[in-house]
Design a protein around this motif. Structure first.
Motif, PDB file in Angstrom:
ATOM      1  N   GLY A  64       0.823  -1.208   0.000  1.00  0.00           N
ATOM      2  CA  GLY A  64       0.000   0.000   0.000  1.00  0.00           C
ATOM      3  C   GLY A  64       0.853   1.253   0.000  1.00  0.00           C
ATOM      4  N   ILE A  65       1.965   1.219   0.734  1.00  0.00           N
ATOM      5  CA  ILE A  65       2.889   2.355   0.767  1.00  0.00           C
ATOM      6  C   ILE A  65       3.479   2.581  -0.622  1.00  0.00           C
ATOM      7  CG2 ILE A  65       5.090   3.169   1.688  1.00  0.00           C
ATOM      8  CD1 ILE A  65       4.314   1.657   4.296  1.00  0.00           C
ATOM      9  N   PHE A  66       3.853   1.494  -1.269  1.00  0.00           N
ATOM     10  CA  PHE A  66       4.400   1.624  -2.618  1.00  0.00           C
ATOM     11  C   PHE A  66       3.345   2.118  -3.591  1.00  0.00           C
ATOM     12  CE2 PHE A  66       7.589  -1.390  -0.909  1.00  0.00           C
ATOM     13  CZ  PHE A  66       8.693  -0.571  -1.079  1.00  0.00           C
ATOM     14  N   HIS A  67       2.098   1.760  -3.342  1.00  0.00           N
ATOM     15  CA  HIS A  67       1.002   2.262  -4.169  1.00  0.00           C
ATOM     16  C   HIS A  67       0.947   3.785  -4.097  1.00  0.00           C
ATOM     17  CE1 HIS A  67      -2.307  -0.510  -5.713  1.00  0.00           C
ATOM     18  NE2 HIS A  67      -2.304   0.539  -6.501  1.00  0.00           N
ATOM     19  N   ASP A  68       1.105   4.341  -2.887  1.00  0.00           N
ATOM     20  CA  ASP A  68       1.092   5.792  -2.710  1.00  0.00           C
ATOM     21  C   ASP A  68       2.264   6.432  -3.457  1.00  0.00           C
ATOM     22  OD1 ASP A  68      -1.147   5.574  -1.127  1.00  0.00           O
ATOM     23  OD2 ASP A  68      -0.039   5.696   0.768  1.00  0.00           O
ATOM     24  N   MET A  69       3.426   5.818  -3.353  1.00  0.00           N
ATOM     25  CA  MET A  69       4.605   6.343  -4.053  1.00  0.00           C
ATOM     26  C   MET A  69       4.397   6.291  -5.562  1.00  0.00           C
ATOM     27  SD  MET A  69       7.539   4.645  -1.626  1.00  0.00           S
ATOM     28  CE  MET A  69       8.879   4.987  -2.736  1.00  0.00           C
ATOM     29  N   PHE A  70       3.790   5.206  -6.028  1.00  0.00           N
ATOM     30  CA  PHE A  70       3.500   5.045  -7.451  1.00  0.00           C
ATOM     31  C   PHE A  70       2.530   6.138  -7.915  1.00  0.00           C
ATOM     32  CE2 PHE A  70       0.945   3.123 -10.887  1.00  0.00           C
ATOM     33  CZ  PHE A  70       1.949   2.884 -11.811  1.00  0.00           C
ATOM     34  N   ASN A  71       1.485   6.390  -7.112  1.00  0.00           N
ATOM     35  CA  ASN A  71       0.524   7.447  -7.448  1.00  0.00           C
ATOM     36  C   ASN A  71       1.206   8.806  -7.523  1.00  0.00           C
ATOM     37  OD1 ASN A  71      -1.654   5.719  -7.604  1.00  0.00           O
ATOM     38  ND2 ASN A  71      -2.350   6.110  -5.518  1.00  0.00           N
ATOM     39  N   ASP A  72       2.110   9.079  -6.592  1.00  0.00           N
ATOM     40  CA  ASP A  72       2.831  10.349  -6.593  1.00  0.00           C
ATOM     41  C   ASP A  72       3.648  10.519  -7.874  1.00  0.00           C
ATOM     42  OD1 ASP A  72       1.802  10.929  -4.098  1.00  0.00           O
ATOM     43  OD2 ASP A  72       3.648  10.409  -3.016  1.00  0.00           O
ATOM     44  N   GLU A  73       4.341   9.468  -8.278  1.00  0.00           N
ATOM     45  CA  GLU A  73       5.166   9.550  -9.489  1.00  0.00           C
ATOM     46  C   GLU A  73       4.310   9.684 -10.738  1.00  0.00           C
ATOM     47  OE1 GLU A  73       8.472  10.019  -9.696  1.00  0.00           O
ATOM     48  OE2 GLU A  73       8.301  10.159  -7.520  1.00  0.00           O
ATOM     49  N   ILE A  74       3.210   8.961 -10.803  1.00  0.00           N
ATOM     50  CA  ILE A  74       2.296   9.080 -11.946  1.00  0.00           C
ATOM     51  C   ILE A  74       1.753  10.509 -12.019  1.00  0.00           C
ATOM     52  CG2 ILE A  74       0.036   8.371 -12.861  1.00  0.00           C
ATOM     53  CD1 ILE A  74       2.214   6.328 -13.361  1.00  0.00           C
ATOM     54  N   ALA A  75       1.394  11.071 -10.864  1.00  0.00           N
ATOM     55  CA  ALA A  75       0.876  12.436 -10.825  1.00  0.00           C
ATOM     56  C   ALA A  75       1.925  13.436 -11.307  1.00  0.00           C
ATOM     57  CB  ALA A  75       0.423  12.774  -9.405  1.00  0.00           C
ATOM     58  N   LYS A  76       3.187  13.252 -10.914  1.00  0.00           N
ATOM     59  CA  LYS A  76       4.262  14.145 -11.367  1.00  0.00           C
ATOM     60  C   LYS A  76       4.439  14.047 -12.879  1.00  0.00           C
ATOM     61  CE  LYS A  76       6.865  13.901  -7.068  1.00  0.00           C
ATOM     62  NZ  LYS A  76       8.064  13.337  -6.421  1.00  0.00           N
ATOM     63  N   LEU A  77       4.377  12.822 -13.413  1.00  0.00           N
ATOM     64  CA  LEU A  77       4.522  12.638 -14.860  1.00  0.00           C
ATOM     65  C   LEU A  77       3.384  13.308 -15.623  1.00  0.00           C
ATOM     66  CD1 LEU A  77       5.721   8.925 -15.035  1.00  0.00           C
ATOM     67  CD2 LEU A  77       6.998  10.946 -15.747  1.00  0.00           C
ATOM     68  N   ILE A  78       2.175  13.171 -15.113  1.00  0.00           N
ATOM     69  CA  ILE A  78       1.024  13.798 -15.769  1.00  0.00           C
ATOM     70  C   ILE A  78       1.194  15.312 -15.764  1.00  0.00           C
ATOM     71  CG2 ILE A  78      -1.460  14.250 -15.578  1.00  0.00           C
ATOM     72  CD1 ILE A  78      -1.732  11.374 -14.446  1.00  0.00           C
ATOM     73  N   SER A  79       1.591  15.855 -14.625  1.00  0.00           N
ATOM     74  CA  SER A  79       1.750  17.305 -14.503  1.00  0.00           C
ATOM     75  C   SER A  79       2.846  17.821 -15.432  1.00  0.00           C
ATOM     76  CB  SER A  79       2.065  17.676 -13.055  1.00  0.00           C
ATOM     77  OG  SER A  79       2.170  19.062 -12.916  1.00  0.00           O
ATOM     78  N   ARG A  80       3.989  17.115 -15.498  1.00  0.00           N
ATOM     79  CA  ARG A  80       5.098  17.551 -16.359  1.00  0.00           C
ATOM     80  C   ARG A  80       4.778  17.379 -17.836  1.00  0.00           C
ATOM     81  NH1 ARG A  80      10.043  14.466 -13.872  1.00  0.00           N
ATOM     82  NH2 ARG A  80       8.422  13.480 -12.702  1.00  0.00           N
ATOM     83  N   SER A  81       3.834  16.513 -18.155  1.00  0.00           N
ATOM     84  CA  SER A  81       3.493  16.237 -19.554  1.00  0.00           C
ATOM     85  C   SER A  81       2.350  17.102 -20.061  1.00  0.00           C
ATOM     86  CB  SER A  81       3.115  14.761 -19.703  1.00  0.00           C
ATOM     87  OG  SER A  81       4.178  13.937 -19.330  1.00  0.00           O
ATOM     88  N   GLY A  82       2.073  18.165 -19.376  1.00  0.00           N
ATOM     89  CA  GLY A  82       1.000  19.051 -19.814  1.00  0.00           C
ATOM     90  C   GLY A  82      -0.139  19.115 -18.827  1.00  0.00           C
ATOM     91  N   GLY A  83      -0.243  18.121 -17.966  1.00  0.00           N
ATOM     92  CA  GLY A  83      -1.227  18.132 -16.900  1.00  0.00           C
ATOM     93  C   GLY A  83      -2.659  18.134 -17.376  1.00  0.00           C
ATOM     94  N   VAL A  84      -3.515  18.575 -16.470  1.00  0.00           N
ATOM     95  CA  VAL A  84      -4.951  18.612 -16.735  1.00  0.00           C
ATOM     96  C   VAL A  84      -5.501  20.034 -16.663  1.00  0.00           C
ATOM     97  CG1 VAL A  84      -5.371  16.246 -15.974  1.00  0.00           C
ATOM     98  CG2 VAL A  84      -5.482  18.107 -14.311  1.00  0.00           C
ATOM     99  N   GLY A  85      -4.605  21.018 -16.615  1.00  0.00           N
ATOM    100  CA  GLY A  85      -5.019  22.413 -16.606  1.00  0.00           C
ATOM    101  C   GLY A  85      -4.979  23.086 -15.251  1.00  0.00           C
ATOM    102  N   VAL A  86      -4.784  22.327 -14.190  1.00  0.00           N
ATOM    103  CA  VAL A  86      -4.745  22.914 -12.851  1.00  0.00           C
ATOM    104  C   VAL A  86      -3.521  23.822 -12.719  1.00  0.00           C
ATOM    105  CG1 VAL A  86      -4.540  22.408 -10.386  1.00  0.00           C
ATOM    106  CG2 VAL A  86      -6.050  21.029 -11.817  1.00  0.00           C
ATOM    107  N   ALA A  87      -2.365  23.360 -13.173  1.00  0.00           N
ATOM    108  CA  ALA A  87      -1.136  24.158 -13.059  1.00  0.00           C
ATOM    109  C   ALA A  87      -1.266  25.469 -13.823  1.00  0.00           C
ATOM    110  CB  ALA A  87       0.067  23.360 -13.561  1.00  0.00           C
ATOM    111  N   ASP A  88      -1.884  25.436 -14.988  1.00  0.00           N
ATOM    112  CA  ASP A  88      -2.069  26.658 -15.770  1.00  0.00           C
ATOM    113  C   ASP A  88      -2.934  27.669 -15.020  1.00  0.00           C
ATOM    114  OD1 ASP A  88      -0.571  25.540 -17.832  1.00  0.00           O
ATOM    115  OD2 ASP A  88      -2.340  24.797 -18.897  1.00  0.00           O
ATOM    116  N   ALA A  89      -4.016  27.183 -14.420  1.00  0.00           N
ATOM    117  CA  ALA A  89      -4.910  28.072 -13.673  1.00  0.00           C
ATOM    118  C   ALA A  89      -4.211  28.643 -12.441  1.00  0.00           C
ATOM    119  CB  ALA A  89      -6.170  27.306 -13.262  1.00  0.00           C
ATOM    120  N   VAL A  90      -3.460  27.804 -11.741  1.00  0.00           N
ATOM    121  CA  VAL A  90      -2.736  28.268 -10.551  1.00  0.00           C
ATOM    122  C   VAL A  90      -1.670  29.278 -10.949  1.00  0.00           C
ATOM    123  CG1 VAL A  90      -1.181  27.545  -8.690  1.00  0.00           C
ATOM    124  CG2 VAL A  90      -3.230  26.205  -9.188  1.00  0.00           C
ATOM    125  N   LEU A  91      -0.926  29.004 -12.021  1.00  0.00           N
ATOM    126  CA  LEU A  91       0.109  29.929 -12.493  1.00  0.00           C
ATOM    127  C   LEU A  91      -0.504  31.277 -12.856  1.00  0.00           C
ATOM    128  CD1 LEU A  91       3.021  30.553 -13.310  1.00  0.00           C
ATOM    129  CD2 LEU A  91       2.509  29.536 -15.539  1.00  0.00           C
TER     130      LEU A  91
END
Length: 101
Positions: A64-91
Protein backbone atom coordinates in the motif's frame (compact mmCIF):
# COMPACT_ATOMS: atom_id res chain seq x y z
CA UNK A 1 -9.24 17.83 -2.53
CA UNK A 2 -11.26 21.01 -2.37
CA UNK A 3 -9.50 21.92 0.88
CA UNK A 4 -6.08 21.73 -0.81
CA UNK A 5 -7.20 23.90 -3.70
CA UNK A 6 -8.80 26.44 -1.36
CA UNK A 7 -5.67 26.55 0.82
CA UNK A 8 -3.47 27.19 -2.22
CA UNK A 9 -5.69 29.97 -3.51
CA UNK A 10 -5.86 31.73 -0.13
CA UNK A 11 -2.21 31.17 0.84
CA UNK A 12 -1.25 34.76 0.12
CA UNK A 13 1.24 36.25 -2.30
CA UNK A 14 3.46 34.05 -4.46
CA UNK A 15 7.01 33.29 -3.30
CA UNK A 16 9.60 36.00 -3.74
CA UNK A 17 12.97 35.41 -5.38
CA UNK A 18 14.70 37.87 -3.09
CA UNK A 19 14.14 41.03 -1.08
CA UNK A 20 11.49 42.97 -2.99
CA UNK A 21 12.01 40.99 -6.20
CA UNK A 22 9.18 38.94 -7.71
CA UNK A 23 9.72 35.25 -8.35
CA UNK A 24 10.67 34.25 -11.88
CA UNK A 25 8.12 32.68 -14.17
CA UNK A 26 10.09 29.41 -14.09
CA UNK A 27 9.89 29.33 -10.28
CA UNK A 28 6.17 30.03 -10.34
CA UNK A 29 5.57 27.45 -13.09
CA UNK A 30 7.47 24.84 -11.05
CA UNK A 31 5.38 25.61 -7.97
CA UNK A 32 2.16 25.41 -10.00
CA UNK A 33 3.18 22.06 -11.49
CA UNK A 34 4.08 20.75 -8.04
CA UNK A 35 0.65 21.81 -6.76
CA UNK A 36 -1.01 20.06 -9.70
CA UNK A 37 1.00 16.90 -8.97
CA UNK A 38 -0.14 16.89 -5.33
CA UNK A 39 -3.72 17.44 -6.46
CA UNK A 40 -3.51 14.60 -9.01
CA UNK A 41 -1.91 12.26 -6.45
CA UNK A 42 -4.90 12.83 -4.17
CA UNK A 43 -7.30 12.17 -7.04
CA UNK A 44 -5.47 8.92 -7.88
CA UNK A 45 -5.54 7.88 -4.21
CA UNK A 46 -9.32 8.40 -4.13
CA UNK A 47 -9.70 6.36 -7.30
CA UNK A 48 -7.65 3.55 -5.79
CA UNK A 49 -9.83 3.59 -2.66
CA UNK A 50 -12.79 2.87 -4.88
CA UNK A 51 -11.05 -0.24 -6.20
CA UNK A 52 -11.32 -1.96 -2.83
CA UNK A 53 -9.08 -2.50 0.16
CA UNK A 54 -5.71 -4.19 -0.08
CA UNK A 55 -6.95 -7.20 1.87
CA UNK A 56 -9.48 -7.93 -0.84
CA UNK A 57 -6.85 -8.28 -3.53
CA UNK A 58 -4.04 -9.79 -1.45
CA UNK A 59 -2.14 -6.52 -1.01
CA UNK A 60 -0.12 -6.06 2.18
CA UNK A 61 0.41 -2.81 4.10
CA UNK A 62 3.90 -2.47 2.62
CA UNK A 63 2.51 -2.73 -0.88
CA UNK A 64 0.00 0.00 0.00
CA UNK A 65 2.89 2.36 0.77
CA UNK A 66 4.40 1.62 -2.62
CA UNK A 67 1.00 2.26 -4.17
CA UNK A 68 1.09 5.79 -2.71
CA UNK A 69 4.61 6.34 -4.05
CA UNK A 70 3.50 5.05 -7.45
CA UNK A 71 0.52 7.45 -7.45
CA UNK A 72 2.83 10.35 -6.59
CA UNK A 73 5.17 9.55 -9.49
CA UNK A 74 2.30 9.08 -11.95
CA UNK A 75 0.88 12.44 -10.82
CA UNK A 76 4.26 14.14 -11.37
CA UNK A 77 4.52 12.64 -14.86
CA UNK A 78 1.02 13.80 -15.77
CA UNK A 79 1.75 17.30 -14.50
CA UNK A 80 5.10 17.55 -16.36
CA UNK A 81 3.49 16.24 -19.55
CA UNK A 82 1.00 19.05 -19.81
CA UNK A 83 -1.23 18.13 -16.90
CA UNK A 84 -4.95 18.61 -16.74
CA UNK A 85 -5.02 22.41 -16.61
CA UNK A 86 -4.74 22.91 -12.85
CA UNK A 87 -1.14 24.16 -13.06
CA UNK A 88 -2.07 26.66 -15.77
CA UNK A 89 -4.91 28.07 -13.67
CA UNK A 90 -2.74 28.27 -10.55
CA UNK A 91 0.11 29.93 -12.49
CA UNK A 92 -2.31 32.49 -13.92
CA UNK A 93 -3.55 33.37 -10.42
CA UNK A 94 0.00 33.55 -9.05
CA UNK A 95 1.01 35.96 -11.83
CA UNK A 96 -2.07 38.11 -11.16
CA UNK A 97 -1.24 38.22 -7.45
CA UNK A 98 2.33 39.22 -8.28
CA UNK A 99 1.13 42.14 -10.42
CA UNK A 100 -0.97 43.47 -7.56
CA UNK A 101 1.77 43.11 -4.94
Amino acid sequence: MAEVLQAALTAGPPPKAGPGKPASIETLRGAAQEFEAVFLAQVLARINQGLGSGEDNGETVDQGIFHDMFNDEIAKLISRSGGVGVADAVLKEMLKAQEVA
